[in-house]
Motif scaffolding. Sequence first.
Motif, mmCIF file in Angstrom:
data_model
loop_
_atom_site.group_PDB
_atom_site.id
_atom_site.type_symbol
_atom_site.label_atom_id
_atom_site.label_comp_id
_atom_site.label_asym_id
_atom_site.label_seq_id
_atom_site.Cartn_x
_atom_site.Cartn_y
_atom_site.Cartn_z
ATOM 1 N N LYS A 68 0.787 -1.159 0.014
ATOM 2 C CA LYS A 68 -0.010 -0.149 -0.008
ATOM 3 C C LYS A 68 0.827 1.471 -0.173
ATOM 4 N N VAL A 69 1.992 1.129 -0.445
ATOM 5 C CA VAL A 69 3.084 2.119 -0.332
ATOM 6 C C VAL A 69 2.684 3.161 -1.349
ATOM 7 N N ASP A 70 2.069 3.065 -2.273
ATOM 8 C CA ASP A 70 1.691 4.186 -3.543
ATOM 9 C C ASP A 70 0.614 4.861 -3.028
ATOM 10 N N ARG A 71 -0.267 4.080 -2.027
ATOM 11 C CA ARG A 71 -1.253 5.140 -1.556
ATOM 12 C C ARG A 71 -0.909 5.710 -0.168
ATOM 13 N N GLY A 72 -0.084 5.291 0.393
ATOM 14 C CA GLY A 72 0.392 6.104 1.847
ATOM 15 C C GLY A 72 -0.158 5.324 2.921
ATOM 16 N N GLY A 73 -0.833 4.012 2.572
ATOM 17 C CA GLY A 73 -0.996 3.438 3.619
ATOM 18 C C GLY A 73 -2.929 3.698 4.273
ATOM 19 N N GLU A 74 -3.147 3.262 5.192
ATOM 20 C CA GLU A 74 -4.595 3.418 5.480
ATOM 21 C C GLU A 74 -4.641 3.726 6.911
ATOM 22 N N ASP A 75 -3.440 3.974 7.423
ATOM 23 C CA ASP A 75 -3.536 4.870 8.795
ATOM 24 C C ASP A 75 -3.683 6.227 8.657
ATOM 25 N N ALA A 76 -3.919 7.047 9.661
ATOM 26 C CA ALA A 76 -3.839 8.456 9.734
ATOM 27 C C ALA A 76 -3.669 8.678 11.303
ATOM 28 N N PHE A 77 -2.972 10.036 11.411
ATOM 29 C CA PHE A 77 -2.608 10.512 12.840
ATOM 30 C C PHE A 77 -2.879 11.989 12.853
ATOM 31 N N LEU A 78 -2.710 12.503 14.216
ATOM 32 C CA LEU A 78 -3.015 13.839 14.688
ATOM 33 C C LEU A 78 -1.999 14.228 15.665
ATOM 34 N N VAL A 79 -1.298 15.244 15.653
ATOM 35 C CA VAL A 79 -0.531 15.757 16.578
ATOM 36 C C VAL A 79 -0.785 17.140 16.871
ATOM 37 N N SER A 80 -1.260 17.857 18.041
ATOM 38 C CA SER A 80 -1.775 19.101 18.126
ATOM 39 C C SER A 80 -1.195 19.725 19.504
ATOM 40 N N SER A 81 -0.554 20.894 19.429
ATOM 41 C CA SER A 81 -0.009 21.622 20.332
ATOM 42 C C SER A 81 -0.967 22.206 21.403
ATOM 43 N N TYR A 82 -2.404 21.914 21.206
ATOM 44 C CA TYR A 82 -3.426 22.465 21.982
ATOM 45 C C TYR A 82 -3.308 22.168 23.598
ATOM 46 N N ASN A 83 -3.316 22.877 24.418
ATOM 47 C CA ASN A 83 -3.251 22.848 25.992
ATOM 48 C C ASN A 83 -1.975 22.087 26.291
ATOM 49 N N GLY A 84 -1.920 20.909 27.014
ATOM 50 C CA GLY A 84 -0.325 20.153 26.971
ATOM 51 C C GLY A 84 -0.019 19.400 25.885
ATOM 52 N N GLY A 85 -0.995 19.186 24.825
ATOM 53 C CA GLY A 85 -0.676 18.393 23.892
ATOM 54 C C GLY A 85 -1.558 17.227 23.502
ATOM 55 N N VAL A 86 -2.152 16.900 22.191
ATOM 56 C CA VAL A 86 -2.948 16.119 21.865
ATOM 57 C C VAL A 86 -2.419 15.240 20.936
ATOM 58 N N ILE A 87 -2.547 13.908 21.001
ATOM 59 C CA ILE A 87 -2.073 12.870 19.848
ATOM 60 C C ILE A 87 -2.926 11.968 19.636
ATOM 61 N N ALA A 88 -3.292 11.405 18.611
ATOM 62 C CA ALA A 88 -4.267 10.642 18.158
ATOM 63 C C ALA A 88 -3.920 9.596 16.897
ATOM 64 N N MET A 150 -5.047 13.016 25.678
ATOM 65 C CA MET A 150 -4.961 14.509 25.796
ATOM 66 C C MET A 150 -4.252 14.814 27.074
ATOM 67 N N LEU A 151 -3.286 15.702 27.131
ATOM 68 C CA LEU A 151 -2.541 15.825 28.209
ATOM 69 C C LEU A 151 -2.919 17.308 28.860
ATOM 70 N N GLU A 152 -3.064 17.106 29.894
ATOM 71 C CA GLU A 152 -3.648 18.382 30.816
ATOM 72 C C GLU A 152 -2.178 19.219 31.228
ATOM 73 N N LYS A 153 -2.329 20.510 31.362
ATOM 74 C CA LYS A 153 -1.067 21.074 31.746
ATOM 75 C C LYS A 153 -0.414 20.568 33.155
ATOM 76 N N ASN A 154 -1.448 20.279 34.028
ATOM 77 C CA ASN A 154 -0.843 19.717 35.264
ATOM 78 C C ASN A 154 -0.260 18.269 35.192
ATOM 79 N N GLY A 155 -0.397 17.665 34.220
ATOM 80 C CA GLY A 155 0.345 16.404 33.918
ATOM 81 C C GLY A 155 -0.546 15.201 33.904
ATOM 82 N N THR A 156 -2.105 15.358 33.786
ATOM 83 C CA THR A 156 -2.885 14.167 33.577
ATOM 84 C C THR A 156 -3.042 13.925 32.287
ATOM 85 N N LEU A 157 -2.920 12.903 31.897
ATOM 86 C CA LEU A 157 -3.297 12.313 30.334
ATOM 87 C C LEU A 157 -4.672 11.603 30.610
ATOM 88 N N LYS A 158 -5.460 11.835 29.546
ATOM 89 C CA LYS A 158 -6.864 11.529 29.442
ATOM 90 C C LYS A 158 -6.807 10.671 28.026
#
Length: 307
Positions: A68-88, A150-158
Amino acid sequence: MAIPIFRASIPQSQIQPFIHYLSTTRSRVDETNNKRKMVLSCSTSELSPTRSEVSFAVGTCLIPHPKKVDRGGEDAFLVSSYNGGVIAVADGVSGWAEEDVDPSLFPRELMANASSFVGDEEVNYDPQNLIRKAHAATSSIGSATVIVAMLEKNGTLKIANVGDCALRIIRSGHVVFSSSPQEHYFDCPFQLSSQKAGQTYLDAAVSKVALMEGDTIIMGSDGLFDNVFDHEMVSIIANYTDVSEAAKALANLASNHAKDSNFDSPYSIEARSRGIELPFWKKILGMKLIGGKLDDITVIVGQVVSS
């Protein structure tokens, strides 16, 4: 994976553009250029929101399935700097290809929508709510497993996850937290879908973990966790101080294991423990249920740093 799927009547004109990497601002990306780039896509960024106590330093890497290299695969991901940081991470269900549907469209649109809703008041910085809003806004045909942290500024990861995308937290050389995969039966995970028969945000497994500066989060699609053992992840994290290099090393290790027919992978061990057996004629030839599992491999490595 062999996943039961259902037909839909959503017009193709509603399918959203190709999006693989996202920040808090949703952007359109030229699909042709991305196809050339996604053979091995790795990046690093430090997420340092203003006045945060802690945040993420993040490295990412994606290696598509060899076919599936020609199509880039079928996964997707997100990285955001909002608040303490969001990854998905969202992992598209390949079975949709049998219905002449591109399995990558649903997870990519899902992550694009998640990016646009990260700071939404209704989401209220809650990963389960983010899944709800992103899923409701996704019109592409298909389905995907998903995990959001989602990382809270106080270190709590949800954390909220639907299916078998997973997360590990490593502290002082030990795995101190593992997310729990959800499945209907072996190799058939829970999944968000364009069909009513799929799961919803209400089915998500939800967790909260108090993080410390120096903790490392490894998030990925099942292409990582089906092919790499926890102790191997711990070893790589110990040997790399740069999160981008660590993500690349983990993805490369998963890719090498996936191609090794003699490697007794987490996937093959789990299959045998569930009573999955080879056809009789293969047993006669002395063959065993062993080897890695070819798949798209997405890795996000996040290190908790002081802002």
